[in-house]
Structure formats: C-alpha cells, structure tokens
Design a protein around this motif. Sequence first.
Motif, short mmCIF file in Angstrom:
data_model
loop_
_atom_site.label_atom_id
_atom_site.label_comp_id
_atom_site.label_asym_id
_atom_site.label_seq_id
_atom_site.Cartn_x
_atom_site.Cartn_y
_atom_site.Cartn_z
N GLY A 74 0.85 -1.18 0.00
CA GLY A 74 0.00 0.00 0.00
C GLY A 74 0.89 1.23 0.00
O GLY A 74 2.09 1.15 -0.28
N LEU A 75 0.29 2.36 0.35
CA LEU A 75 1.02 3.63 0.39
C LEU A 75 1.01 4.18 1.81
O LEU A 75 0.26 3.71 2.66
N PRO A 80 2.21 16.83 2.98
CA PRO A 80 0.96 17.35 2.42
C PRO A 80 0.73 16.84 1.00
O PRO A 80 1.50 17.15 0.08
N ASN A 81 -0.33 16.05 0.84
CA ASN A 81 -0.70 15.48 -0.45
C ASN A 81 0.46 14.74 -1.13
O ASN A 81 0.62 14.79 -2.35
N GLU A 82 1.28 14.05 -0.31
CA GLU A 82 2.43 13.30 -0.84
C GLU A 82 2.37 11.88 -0.28
O GLU A 82 2.20 11.68 0.92
N PHE A 83 2.51 10.91 -1.17
CA PHE A 83 2.37 9.51 -0.78
C PHE A 83 3.52 8.69 -1.35
O PHE A 83 3.93 8.89 -2.48
N GLN A 84 4.02 7.76 -0.53
CA GLN A 84 5.11 6.90 -0.97
C GLN A 84 4.73 5.43 -0.78
O GLN A 84 3.81 5.10 -0.05
N TYR A 85 5.47 4.56 -1.46
CA TYR A 85 5.25 3.12 -1.38
C TYR A 85 5.62 2.66 0.03
O TYR A 85 6.75 2.84 0.49
N ALA A 86 4.66 2.07 0.73
CA ALA A 86 4.82 1.80 2.17
C ALA A 86 6.00 0.86 2.46
O ALA A 86 6.69 1.04 3.47
N ALA A 87 6.23 -0.13 1.60
CA ALA A 87 7.32 -1.09 1.86
C ALA A 87 8.68 -0.40 1.88
O ALA A 87 9.57 -0.77 2.65
N ASN A 142 15.86 13.57 -6.72
CA ASN A 142 16.58 14.17 -5.58
C ASN A 142 16.62 13.24 -4.37
O ASN A 142 17.59 13.20 -3.64
N ARG A 143 15.52 12.49 -4.17
CA ARG A 143 15.43 11.59 -3.02
C ARG A 143 15.58 10.12 -3.42
O ARG A 143 15.58 9.25 -2.58
N ASN A 144 15.72 9.88 -4.73
CA ASN A 144 15.78 8.52 -5.25
C ASN A 144 14.65 7.68 -4.66
O ASN A 144 14.85 6.60 -4.10
N ASN A 145 13.44 8.21 -4.78
CA ASN A 145 12.28 7.53 -4.20
C ASN A 145 11.08 7.69 -5.10
O ASN A 145 11.04 8.55 -5.98
N LEU A 146 10.09 6.83 -4.85
CA LEU A 146 8.90 6.78 -5.68
C LEU A 146 7.78 7.58 -5.00
O LEU A 146 7.43 7.30 -3.85
N ILE A 147 7.22 8.57 -5.70
CA ILE A 147 6.17 9.43 -5.15
C ILE A 147 4.87 9.18 -5.94
O ILE A 147 4.87 9.20 -7.17
N PHE A 148 3.78 8.93 -5.20
CA PHE A 148 2.48 8.69 -5.83
C PHE A 148 1.62 9.94 -5.77
O PHE A 148 1.64 10.68 -4.77
#
Length: 360
Positions: A74-75, A80-87, A142-148
Amino acid sequence: MPHSHADLPSSFIELLSSLMRSPSVVGAEHSFFRVLQRELEERGARVTWYEGLLVAQGSEPDSLMFSAHIDRHGLVCTGPNEFQYAAFVAGARSDLLGNSVSESLMRKIVDRFDGESVYAYEPWSGAYRGRGEIKGAYICENRNNLIFEVDGLEHVVAGTPVAFTDKLNITEHALVGQLDNILTTAALVHLFEEGFQGTAFFTAQEEAGKSWRYLLEWFRRFGGSTNQLIVVDTSPYPDLPSAAQNNLILRHKDANAVFNPRLTERLVAECQALGLSYQFKDTYVEAINAKLIANGDAPHSLGATELGRIISASNGLVDGTTLQVPSSGYHTMQESAPVSSVVAFLHMLSRLAKFYTNPH
C-alpha cells in the motif's frame, strides 16, 4: 481431477473475503491484528501479542508451527498530499542511508497501480479516513524515491497508511485479488476452525524485510533447541497457466539458507499420499538460470524468504521449510491463485495438523 471453487469450504471463502476488506498496509498492521485476534479467539485459539507478531496457540503448541505474514502492499502519506510506497518507507530504504531501492524495482512499480482506488485509515483502530484514486507515480531523483499522486486524500496527514481497495473475485479457475499474503493467513485461521491445536505465527512487515526479526525474538524468548517451522506464502509465476502446472510449491533452500531436509521430505511424502503435484522453486529457478547464463544473461535470484532469513540469523535455533501456493500477477490487485492449488493447500494443512497433533 480439476477442482472448482465449489470444492472450497464456504466458511473459508467468507473468512478470506472478510479479511481482504480489512486493511493491513506494511508498517501499519496493528488494526489488522485486532481483527485477526477476534477471528482466532472465536475459533478457540489462545492469542498473544508481541511487537510485530501475533501468536495463536491451541492445547499442543509445540506439536506443529506455521507462520504467515499479514502485511500487504500500500502507500503511506509522507507530507501534504504526498504519498510513498509503504514497503520502501517501512524498510527505511532511501538514498539517505545508502540502502536505496534499485531504479529497476521502482520502474517496475511506477505504473503498476495507475487508476487504482485507495482509502486511508487510522493505523491503530483501522477507522476509515476517506477514499481516493491513484493518478500516477514518478521517481523523485533528488530523493531517489517513488512518489504517488493521489486524488481525494488531500486532507490526510503524514503517517497515515493508505490501502488499496480490494475484494475477493472468484473465477472458474482462480481466486483473484491482493492475495499476498492474506490467502495463507486466512487458511491458518480456518485451520483452527478445524480443530488445529498447534501454533500459528502471524508476522508484520515481511514486505519490508523485517518480519523474521520479530519471529526470531519470540523463539529466543520461548523456543527450545529445535523448532520445526513451516512458513506459508504465495509464490510468483509468470502467468496463470504456469502457476497451475503444480498444486503446491516447495523449496530445498532460498538465497539465504538451506531448509530442513527431513521436514521438506515430510511435505513431499504428504503430497504424494494426497496425490498432489508439486515443484521445488529453487530447482525451477536454477533450470532457468542455466539457460540465462548459457546465453550470457544475468541469472535470477533464488529469492529471499522469511524462513531463509531466520534460519541464517538464528545459529541453529530455528529450522524448517516452506509450503507455498503458486500464483500469477504477484504484488498486484489481480494476483491469481489456481483454485486447485488452494484446495490442495487446505488439504495439506489439515493432513499435517492431523499427523503432528495427537488425537484426543
């Protein structure tokens, strides 16, 4: 002989359908543990909670031990209005720590959930906090991360888990939904309904690579010198016809450890006694790898299971093997498990419970 969904106990289907509707996002499983506790206690189990672990026991807890992880993908809201992959968040896998998620993995996930309906919930109670829809995802360099990007959950505060809206679908040949790992979790609860008197462990944060730690802590508190553990899960295949080739999936080993040969052979003997087909996943992957290496391509990993991690880290305290249900569409909302495999899995659990538990 092929099975239809009519061969599955109606009580199991009702339980699985109900549990799938209860959120259990990796890192925010507490509310699901509450649901699980009620279901298990209604079926006569004695339930104890530990950090990241729920333990259900019958009158002969040492007779046989199963383990299933209860977290699902899940996420999580991270601003604020920012979601990432929970794992990734639960596993603290960001570039800041030099333990980053590979770009290939992020690219694999980036388009997987476009258009999926989601809902936010309060992690302790499971209280509903509103629904939304995933509009897209991108890799933040910049964060090397996945943003939904999610529409409809603008009011949600950081730390709030966001689950995929999921329900069980049953086709002529398969059970379909976000099955990993609610399918085998439901099977273990159902086993208590049938009078199972051993121990079942339900672990958190397996998808973040942490569940084995919670389990090992329990064994260090209470375990004897030998602990025969059977870890149950789904096992990914490229498509449903491939998954349906065999009823059950076994392993001699994974990327981290060799499993207990005697217990593995016991599973083989029980499969043969029940007339069930089975495949060793490590042998299957090694055969594929031989072809890849011959063509100059990189081999696949044997995979890292909860059991392999705990065997590797326990210095002989914990040993065991795995029993898995083959599936396709792994880690999606359309993961599909052949009905014949689910029927076989339930039969296998019942047979093992009878073999290891003394009749009263």
